[in-house]
Design a protein around this motif. Structure first.
Motif, mmCIF file in Angstrom:
data_model
loop_
_atom_site.group_PDB
_atom_site.id
_atom_site.type_symbol
_atom_site.label_atom_id
_atom_site.label_comp_id
_atom_site.label_asym_id
_atom_site.label_seq_id
_atom_site.Cartn_x
_atom_site.Cartn_y
_atom_site.Cartn_z
ATOM 1 N N ASP A 1 2.244 -3.555 -8.757
ATOM 2 C CA ASP A 1 1.957 -2.537 -8.158
ATOM 3 C C ASP A 1 1.156 -3.736 -7.195
ATOM 4 O O ASP A 1 -0.383 -3.128 -7.281
ATOM 5 N N ILE A 2 1.905 -4.076 -6.564
ATOM 6 C CA ILE A 2 1.427 -5.175 -4.888
ATOM 7 C C ILE A 2 0.905 -4.279 -4.452
ATOM 8 O O ILE A 2 2.328 -3.258 -3.829
ATOM 9 N N ILE A 3 -0.098 -4.413 -3.482
ATOM 10 C CA ILE A 3 0.036 -3.481 -2.087
ATOM 11 C C ILE A 3 -1.204 -4.051 -1.529
ATOM 12 O O ILE A 3 -1.977 -4.885 -1.598
ATOM 13 N N ILE A 4 -0.216 -4.136 -0.373
ATOM 14 C CA ILE A 4 -1.234 -5.142 1.135
ATOM 15 C C ILE A 4 -1.221 -4.631 2.275
ATOM 16 O O ILE A 4 -0.454 -3.226 2.340
ATOM 17 N N GLU A 5 -2.679 -4.820 2.670
ATOM 18 C CA GLU A 5 -2.985 -4.183 3.756
ATOM 19 C C GLU A 5 -3.305 -4.782 4.315
ATOM 20 O O GLU A 5 -4.071 -5.968 4.501
ATOM 21 N N ASN A 6 -3.167 -4.554 6.088
ATOM 22 C CA ASN A 6 -3.700 -5.129 7.049
ATOM 23 C C ASN A 6 -4.744 -4.658 7.742
ATOM 24 O O ASN A 6 -4.693 -3.360 8.385
ATOM 25 N N THR A 7 -6.380 -5.242 7.434
ATOM 26 C CA THR A 7 -7.512 -4.164 8.412
ATOM 27 C C THR A 7 -7.719 -4.990 9.275
ATOM 28 O O THR A 7 -8.232 -4.546 10.214
ATOM 29 N N GLY A 8 -6.730 -5.516 10.002
ATOM 30 C CA GLY A 8 -6.640 -6.097 11.662
ATOM 31 C C GLY A 8 -7.418 -6.973 12.163
ATOM 32 O O GLY A 8 -7.627 -7.956 11.470
ATOM 33 N N LYS A 9 -7.648 -7.304 13.566
ATOM 34 C CA LYS A 9 -8.307 -8.592 13.637
ATOM 35 C C LYS A 9 -9.593 -7.890 14.241
ATOM 36 O O LYS A 9 -9.759 -7.722 14.902
#
Length: 104
Positions: A48-56
């Protein structure tokens, strides 16, 4: 006489790792870092891998002479040994400024 050894079943616990990458990385380098961490997790039994890019974002203080950083969060389920493996890889990476793992 037969000796039987019992192994404890490893519990799968949900973890969230937040990490900061250098802002000077190109899109290809960022993608490679993400894929490397994802492959590491999959190879070591994460689910159940979830990767989120929350930004710079601007950092609260300088880290390795950097004012900004690119924030990511990985949420996954796995054994507690998986956290040590992932954090070791992040510690050795020159592109990762900071990381922190929490149980969810």
């Amino acid at each position: 006489m037969q000796v039987i050894t019992l192994q404890k079943p490893s519990k799968k616990i949900t973890y969230r790792t937040t990490y900061i990458l250098k802002p000077s990385l190109t899109e290809e380098e960022i993608t490679k870092e993400i894929e490397d961490y994802q492959k590491l997790l999959i190879d070591n039994g994460a689910e159940d891998i979830i990767i989120e890019n929350t930004g710079k974002c601007r950092l609260a203080y300088l880290i390795n002479k950097q004012n900004d950083g690119i924030y990511f969060q990985i949420t996954y389920r796995g054994a507690n040994t998986l956290v040590n493996i992932l954090q070791r890889r992040m510690r050795l990476s020159i592109n990762t400024l900071r990381y922190q793992t929490f149980k969810v």
